[in-house]
Write a protein that holds these residues in place. Sequence first.
Motif, short mmCIF file in Angstrom:
data_model
loop_
_atom_site.label_atom_id
_atom_site.label_comp_id
_atom_site.label_asym_id
_atom_site.label_seq_id
_atom_site.Cartn_x
_atom_site.Cartn_y
_atom_site.Cartn_z
N ALA A 43 0.83 -1.20 0.00
CA ALA A 43 0.00 0.00 0.00
C ALA A 43 0.86 1.25 0.00
CB ALA A 43 -0.94 -0.01 1.20
N ARG A 44 1.95 1.23 0.77
CA ARG A 44 2.86 2.37 0.79
C ARG A 44 3.48 2.60 -0.59
NH1 ARG A 44 4.53 6.50 4.46
NH2 ARG A 44 6.60 7.15 3.87
N MET A 45 3.95 1.53 -1.21
CA MET A 45 4.58 1.64 -2.52
C MET A 45 3.56 2.04 -3.59
SD MET A 45 7.18 -1.63 -2.37
CE MET A 45 7.87 -1.32 -4.01
N ALA A 46 2.31 1.60 -3.43
CA ALA A 46 1.27 1.99 -4.40
C ALA A 46 1.10 3.49 -4.42
CB ALA A 46 -0.05 1.31 -4.05
N GLY A 47 1.10 4.12 -3.25
CA GLY A 47 0.96 5.57 -3.18
C GLY A 47 2.14 6.29 -3.80
N GLU A 48 3.32 5.69 -3.70
CA GLU A 48 4.52 6.34 -4.23
C GLU A 48 4.69 6.12 -5.74
OE1 GLU A 48 7.16 5.77 -0.13
OE2 GLU A 48 7.17 4.23 -1.68
N ILE A 169 4.99 -4.42 -7.85
CA ILE A 169 5.01 -3.97 -6.45
C ILE A 169 4.78 -5.14 -5.50
CG2 ILE A 169 3.69 -2.66 -4.72
CD1 ILE A 169 3.32 -0.48 -6.85
N LEU A 170 3.78 -5.97 -5.78
CA LEU A 170 3.54 -7.09 -4.86
C LEU A 170 4.73 -8.04 -4.84
CD1 LEU A 170 1.65 -8.39 -2.83
CD2 LEU A 170 0.72 -9.78 -4.69
N TYR A 171 5.32 -8.29 -6.02
CA TYR A 171 6.50 -9.14 -6.03
C TYR A 171 7.60 -8.55 -5.14
CZ TYR A 171 10.88 -11.21 -7.27
OH TYR A 171 12.10 -11.82 -7.16
N ASP A 172 7.88 -7.27 -5.30
CA ASP A 172 8.93 -6.64 -4.50
C ASP A 172 8.62 -6.70 -3.01
OD1 ASP A 172 10.24 -6.05 -6.85
OD2 ASP A 172 10.15 -3.87 -6.64
N ALA A 173 7.40 -6.33 -2.64
CA ALA A 173 7.03 -6.31 -1.22
C ALA A 173 7.10 -7.70 -0.62
CB ALA A 173 5.63 -5.72 -1.05
N ASP A 174 6.62 -8.70 -1.36
CA ASP A 174 6.62 -10.08 -0.85
C ASP A 174 8.03 -10.62 -0.74
OD1 ASP A 174 5.16 -12.60 -0.18
OD2 ASP A 174 6.14 -13.30 -2.02
N THR A 175 8.95 -10.16 -1.58
CA THR A 175 10.34 -10.59 -1.52
C THR A 175 11.09 -9.87 -0.41
OG1 THR A 175 10.31 -11.03 -3.90
CG2 THR A 175 12.47 -10.85 -2.85
N ILE A 176 10.83 -8.59 -0.24
CA ILE A 176 11.53 -7.80 0.77
C ILE A 176 11.19 -8.27 2.18
CG2 ILE A 176 11.62 -5.50 1.84
CD1 ILE A 176 11.34 -4.36 -1.04
N ASP A 177 9.91 -8.44 2.48
CA ASP A 177 9.48 -8.66 3.86
C ASP A 177 10.21 -9.82 4.55
OD1 ASP A 177 7.53 -8.16 6.16
OD2 ASP A 177 7.15 -10.26 5.67
N PRO A 178 10.31 -11.01 3.95
CA PRO A 178 10.97 -12.10 4.66
C PRO A 178 12.48 -12.13 4.50
CG PRO A 178 10.03 -12.94 2.63
CD PRO A 178 9.69 -11.48 2.69
N ASN A 179 13.05 -11.24 3.67
CA ASN A 179 14.46 -11.38 3.32
C ASN A 179 15.34 -10.18 3.65
OD1 ASN A 179 14.51 -14.03 1.89
ND2 ASN A 179 12.97 -13.00 0.61
N THR A 228 11.11 -2.85 -9.21
CA THR A 228 10.87 -1.41 -9.22
C THR A 228 12.06 -0.69 -8.59
OG1 THR A 228 9.82 -1.27 -7.02
CG2 THR A 228 8.38 -1.80 -8.90
N GLU A 229 12.28 0.54 -9.00
CA GLU A 229 13.34 1.33 -8.39
C GLU A 229 13.03 1.59 -6.92
OE1 GLU A 229 16.78 3.15 -7.69
OE2 GLU A 229 16.24 2.07 -9.54
N ARG A 230 11.76 1.75 -6.59
CA ARG A 230 11.39 1.97 -5.18
C ARG A 230 11.72 0.74 -4.35
NH1 ARG A 230 12.07 4.21 -1.12
NH2 ARG A 230 10.44 4.49 0.45
N GLY A 231 11.52 -0.44 -4.92
CA GLY A 231 11.89 -1.66 -4.21
C GLY A 231 13.38 -1.70 -3.92
N ARG A 232 14.19 -1.26 -4.88
CA ARG A 232 15.64 -1.23 -4.65
C ARG A 232 16.00 -0.24 -3.56
NH1 ARG A 232 15.23 -2.60 -10.12
NH2 ARG A 232 14.92 -0.47 -10.85
N GLU A 233 15.30 0.89 -3.52
CA GLU A 233 15.56 1.87 -2.46
C GLU A 233 15.20 1.32 -1.09
OE1 GLU A 233 14.66 5.78 -5.31
OE2 GLU A 233 13.22 5.15 -3.76
N VAL A 234 14.08 0.60 -1.01
CA VAL A 234 13.68 0.01 0.26
C VAL A 234 14.72 -1.02 0.70
CG1 VAL A 234 11.93 -1.41 1.44
CG2 VAL A 234 11.21 0.43 -0.11
N CYS A 235 15.20 -1.84 -0.23
CA CYS A 235 16.26 -2.80 0.10
C CYS A 235 17.49 -2.09 0.65
CB CYS A 235 16.63 -3.62 -1.14
SG CYS A 235 15.50 -4.96 -1.54
N ASP A 236 17.90 -1.01 0.01
CA ASP A 236 19.08 -0.27 0.48
C ASP A 236 18.87 0.24 1.90
OD1 ASP A 236 20.34 -0.67 -1.95
OD2 ASP A 236 19.82 1.30 -2.75
N ASP A 237 17.72 0.82 2.15
CA ASP A 237 17.43 1.37 3.48
C ASP A 237 17.42 0.26 4.54
OD1 ASP A 237 17.21 3.87 2.35
OD2 ASP A 237 15.01 3.89 2.34
#
Length: 332
Positions: A43-48, A169-179, A228-237
């Motif tokens: 939801a956060r990434m959807a808004g961005e 977005i869902l792919y990125d979020a689902d990959t980020i959360d557990p990893n 997504t580029e946003r997904g990469r930024e979230v990973c970096d953070d």
Amino acid sequence: MQYYPEIEQVVIETFSLWDVRRVGFSWRKYYLDHTRQVQNLSARMAGELDADAEQLRTAAILHDISKRYDGAILKDSEGKNVINEEGFWLNETVPPSRVNWVTRLYDELDLHGQIHHVSGAVLTQRVLEEFGLPRSFTRPVTKIVAGHLKGNVPPEVFDERYREVEVRILYDADTIDPNVGLTAFYRNIQINAGNALRRGETMELRAYVENLPRWVNMKDSFRDHMLTERGREVCDDRQARNRELARQLADELADEEVNRRYGLLGTVEYLFTNPEDPSLHEHAVGLRDAWLPEREQMLAGEPAASSDRAEEALERSRRFIAALEGEIAGVL
């Protein structure tokens, strides 16, 4: 969406039908915790990214609806993992202890043995149709669920599967959360705790902390998997946050007694509790509402000679708890 609470309740009920507590890298309360965290981050990434938040919100709550059927990874005669044509590991099927209309549908459609993003997409479509939602909504939501795992497919298939930003977005979020990040840090604790339980052992704090940098470094490669580029930024953070956490925990070992009482070492020890039936959401609330107030009360009674060190340690813990809650909420 008018029917969203009822759809969420179907997922909650379906997850509750299994009595088994631990399967592979998952545990009983992980499924719903993870689902809600993926929903929050999506939801956060959807808004961005100017994506359809309603489609993502619905797809996220349904994306793992058939995940509890996944058991141990199947092995071939040589003891190697069995994989399908897209490179996914195949799992044994764990039947539920009880049934509802979703599990009956799973049986009727003979979804056994299918990877959960495939069976989940079929169930998603049927659940949404059951609530009378139009094809203009069910079709994209089903496609989002079907794309939350990424296999080895030809470029033209990949381009079609991940054309819409909502799927990416869902792919990125689902990959980020557990990893990647503190939610992944908690998952790593519970994977280790589960392994210790099977050996009849308990977690050893110092050994865990000393091994943590190696685990953090292993997660760098997930950035390259993002769509997504946003997904990469979230990973970096989140990787930066985990690296700092590992560094601070290692530093705290030099003053272990104080830091096990007030510092990050103490918060990690708290996360080691209840390994038989853990929940990130329950542990996070416990840290905020029980562990932290108890330490603040204890701090008032500390002698002046050690109060500064204790206060510094407790401030690190406050920041960790706030960051953990931020990741759970999808805002960090």
